[in-house]
Enzyme design. Structure first.
Site, PDB file in Angstrom:
ATOM      1  N   GLY A  93      -5.958   7.928  -3.451  1.00  0.00           N
ATOM      2  CA  GLY A  93      -4.685   8.525  -3.875  1.00  0.00           C
ATOM      3  C   GLY A  93      -4.378   9.748  -3.021  1.00  0.00           C
ATOM      4  N   LYS A 105       0.801  -1.227   0.000  1.00  0.00           N
ATOM      5  CA  LYS A 105       0.000   0.000   0.000  1.00  0.00           C
ATOM      6  C   LYS A 105       0.838   1.283   0.000  1.00  0.00           C
ATOM      7  CE  LYS A 105      -3.264  -1.357  -0.666  1.00  0.00           C
ATOM      8  NZ  LYS A 105      -3.539  -2.213  -1.857  1.00  0.00           N
ATOM      9  N   SER A 106       2.017   1.192  -0.600  1.00  0.00           N
ATOM     10  CA  SER A 106       2.898   2.370  -0.685  1.00  0.00           C
ATOM     11  C   SER A 106       2.865   3.015  -2.063  1.00  0.00           C
ATOM     12  CB  SER A 106       4.345   1.961  -0.378  1.00  0.00           C
ATOM     13  OG  SER A 106       4.439   1.441   0.916  1.00  0.00           O
ATOM     14  N   GLY A 107       2.023   2.502  -2.954  1.00  0.00           N
ATOM     15  CA  GLY A 107       1.983   3.065  -4.305  1.00  0.00           C
ATOM     16  C   GLY A 107       2.464   2.078  -5.364  1.00  0.00           C
ATOM     17  N   HIS A 162       7.201  -7.822  -2.371  1.00  0.00           N
ATOM     18  CA  HIS A 162       7.112  -7.111  -1.086  1.00  0.00           C
ATOM     19  C   HIS A 162       8.243  -7.560  -0.157  1.00  0.00           C
ATOM     20  CE1 HIS A 162       3.461  -4.987  -1.842  1.00  0.00           C
ATOM     21  NE2 HIS A 162       2.630  -5.999  -1.730  1.00  0.00           N
ATOM     22  N   ARG A 189      -8.216   3.801  -4.781  1.00  0.00           N
ATOM     23  CA  ARG A 189      -9.177   4.238  -3.776  1.00  0.00           C
ATOM     24  C   ARG A 189      -9.295   5.754  -3.789  1.00  0.00           C
ATOM     25  NH1 ARG A 189      -9.494   5.750   1.672  1.00  0.00           N
ATOM     26  NH2 ARG A 189      -7.235   6.046   1.678  1.00  0.00           N
ATOM     27  N   TRP A 195       0.818   2.298  -8.898  1.00  0.00           N
ATOM     28  CA  TRP A 195       1.300   3.471  -9.650  1.00  0.00           C
ATOM     29  C   TRP A 195       2.708   3.212 -10.200  1.00  0.00           C
ATOM     30  CZ3 TRP A 195       2.556   8.810  -6.988  1.00  0.00           C
ATOM     31  CH2 TRP A 195       2.669   9.796  -7.964  1.00  0.00           C
ATOM     32  N   SER A 220      -4.612   3.053   4.047  1.00  0.00           N
ATOM     33  CA  SER A 220      -4.825   2.407   2.749  1.00  0.00           C
ATOM     34  C   SER A 220      -4.995   0.888   2.921  1.00  0.00           C
ATOM     35  CB  SER A 220      -3.640   2.727   1.834  1.00  0.00           C
ATOM     36  OG  SER A 220      -3.865   2.232   0.548  1.00  0.00           O
TER      37      SER A 220
HETATM   38  P1  PAP Z   1      -0.376  -2.987  -3.265  1.00  0.00           P
HETATM   39  O1  PAP Z   1       0.907  -2.791  -2.515  1.00  0.00           O
HETATM   40  O2  PAP Z   1      -1.328  -3.929  -2.575  1.00  0.00           O
HETATM   41  O3  PAP Z   1      -0.200  -3.347  -4.692  1.00  0.00           O
HETATM   42  P2  PAP Z   1      -0.669  -0.170  -3.669  1.00  0.00           P
HETATM   43  O4  PAP Z   1      -0.831   0.054  -5.114  1.00  0.00           O
HETATM   44  O5  PAP Z   1       0.635   0.127  -3.056  1.00  0.00           O
HETATM   45  O6  PAP Z   1      -1.175  -1.602  -3.248  1.00  0.00           O
HETATM   46  O7  PAP Z   1      -1.726   0.739  -2.876  1.00  0.00           O
HETATM   47  C1  PAP Z   1      -2.775   1.374  -3.446  1.00  0.00           C
HETATM   48  C2  PAP Z   1      -2.662   2.842  -3.082  1.00  0.00           C
HETATM   49  O8  PAP Z   1      -2.070   3.540  -4.172  1.00  0.00           O
HETATM   50  C3  PAP Z   1      -4.026   3.434  -2.883  1.00  0.00           C
HETATM   51  O9  PAP Z   1      -3.887   4.511  -1.951  1.00  0.00           O
HETATM   52  P3  PAP Z   1      -5.098   5.021  -1.053  1.00  0.00           P
HETATM   53  O10 PAP Z   1      -5.709   3.837  -0.413  1.00  0.00           O
HETATM   54  O11 PAP Z   1      -4.470   5.963  -0.065  1.00  0.00           O
HETATM   55  O12 PAP Z   1      -6.011   5.720  -1.970  1.00  0.00           O
HETATM   56  C4  PAP Z   1      -4.330   3.920  -4.282  1.00  0.00           C
HETATM   57  O13 PAP Z   1      -5.377   4.866  -4.336  1.00  0.00           O
HETATM   58  C5  PAP Z   1      -2.997   4.510  -4.671  1.00  0.00           C
HETATM   59  N1  PAP Z   1      -2.831   4.607  -6.131  1.00  0.00           N
HETATM   60  C6  PAP Z   1      -3.170   3.695  -7.073  1.00  0.00           C
HETATM   61  N2  PAP Z   1      -2.880   4.147  -8.286  1.00  0.00           N
HETATM   62  C7  PAP Z   1      -2.336   5.373  -8.128  1.00  0.00           C
HETATM   63  C8  PAP Z   1      -1.832   6.356  -9.040  1.00  0.00           C
HETATM   64  N3  PAP Z   1      -1.834   6.144 -10.341  1.00  0.00           N
HETATM   65  N4  PAP Z   1      -1.338   7.498  -8.526  1.00  0.00           N
HETATM   66  C9  PAP Z   1      -1.323   7.717  -7.194  1.00  0.00           C
HETATM   67  N5  PAP Z   1      -1.784   6.838  -6.288  1.00  0.00           N
HETATM   68  C10 PAP Z   1      -2.283   5.673  -6.746  1.00  0.00           C
END
Ligand code: PAP
Length: 334
Positions: free
Chosen positions: A298, A76-78, A138, A296, A81, A170
């Site tokens: 961002g 959940k660190s991005g 991870h 979710r 993205w 997140s």
């Molecule tokens: P994961 O480690 O399980 O793959 P991960 O993608 O790190 O998950 O976490 C999702 C977070 O990235 C979400 O944050 P939030 O819950 O605070 O909203 C998600 O919204 C955010 N996220 C996904 N895509 C993007 C993007 N393109 N730009 C910025 N933030 C993003």
């Protein structure tokens, strides 16, 4: 053989073959590891029990290629993205950007989560992938197999971390959406305490972050350390830096034509969230997560809407204490 990177899903014609067949060779070893809240303490990090056999198998059987690119993140660190950005940067000359596969595949189907793949016994699917491969983990640095950590320059590692306060929010929201009963056993306050104690999934977060930080200082050509917050603040600058780090810098012509800005736009939260492919379908085998649950809200600072000031202060203090003296400056701790 085609040249990579290509989306993981399209490198395997076995889309229907998703039946999990987890390795059982390590059951005895796993059963002896400390167990807490469904997490096993394996080599100093707390892992969901079902993933541990996959991690051991990666350590014993996976061999990195010199051309591999590893994305390493704390959950959940991005991750989503970063996957989108790296995939698009590395494939930008294969086809017009408007037809880039990131627009028709979920980022997690473009860049595979290798810990999960091995956990369901499908690690062999990495073999037919053309080089260069982009792979995600991870795993903490100390858990990576020797061939990934190899001093010989070649494969590269990009690490991404995020303010633990936003990370825990997140994760909490994400688990709530899972189909797995266990996931619902993590109310917010409990997850915050687990973060502070270092027992949250894949924690302790500070050891995860510090290991990659130290390695990025020792070998800056091999390990690039980034934070979600700095990516958000100046995505154009980071995308150019990523191109250079990966050995595919943006040319002057590309810069003049606005290719960097277009990569940033394609991979933006708003654009990815709005794509049909990211609104339907799901990820995962043991635990199912809808494709949309990876997009979710961002941004920075959602913790303010959920966390007491007392808990926020505690989390900051814990993190500040742990990274003290390392030289690491986290934007949200200043
Ligand atoms: P994961 O480690 O399980 O793959 P991960 O993608 O790190 O998950 O976490 C999702 C977070 O990235 C979400 O944050 P939030 O819950 O605070 O909203 C998600 O919204 C955010 N996220 C996904 N895509 C993007 C993007 N393109 N730009 C910025 N933030 C993003």
């Amino acid at each position: 053989m085609a040249t990579g990177p290509i989306p993981f899903k399209s490198s395997n014609n076995e889309e229907e073959d998703v039946k999990p067949c987890p390795p059982h060779d390590y059951d005895e070893l796993v059963s002896t590891l400390p167990l807490q809240e469904g997490l096993r303490l394996y080599q100093n990090f707390w892992w969901p029990e079902s993933v541990v056999p996959g991690i051991i198998q990666i350590q014993q059987q996976f061999h990195a290629r010199p051309t591999d690119v590893f994305l390493a993140t704390f959950p959940k660190s991005g991750t989503t993205w970063l996957k989108a950005l790296i995939f698009t940067i590395m494939t930008r000359t294969q086809s017009p950007l408007a037809q880039n596969p990131i627009l028709s595949h979920h980022p997690h189907d473009c860049v595979i989560f290798m810990d999960g793949l091995f956990a369901i016994g499908h690690g062999h699917k990495l073999e037919p992938m053309p080089s260069p491969r982009i792979l995600h983990t991870h795993m903490a640095y100390s858990l990576l197999p020797a061939s990934v950590r190899d001093d010989d320059p070649g494969s590269r590692i990009i690490y991404l971390c995020r303010d633990p306060k936003d990370t825990v929010v997140s994760l909490w929201r994400f688990l709530e959406k899972s189909n797995h009963e266990k996931a619902k056993e993590f109310p917010f306050d409990k997850l915050c305490d687990m973060f502070c104690e270092g027992t949250s999934p894949i924690g302790p977060i500070w050891d995860h972050v510090l290991q990659y930080w130290r390695e990025s200082l020792r070998r800056p050509d091999k390990v690039l350390f980034l934070t979600y917050e700095e990516m958000l603040e100046n995505t154009v600058k980071i995308v150019k830096r990523l191109g250079e780090f990966l050995g595919c810098p943006f040319s002057e012509e590309e810069e003049r034509e606005g290719v960097v800005e277009e990569v940033v736009r394609i991979c933006s939260f708003e654009n990815l969230k709005g794509l049909e492919v990211n609104k339907v379908g799901s990820q995962g085998s043991f635990w199912k997560f809808s494709n949309s649950s990876y997009f979710r809200k961002g941004g920075v600072g959602d913790w303010k809407n959920h966390m007491s000031m007392e808990m926020a202060k505690k989390m900051d203090e814990v993190m500040r204490g742990k990274i003290k003296g390392s030289g690491l400056i986290l934007p949200t701790l200043n």
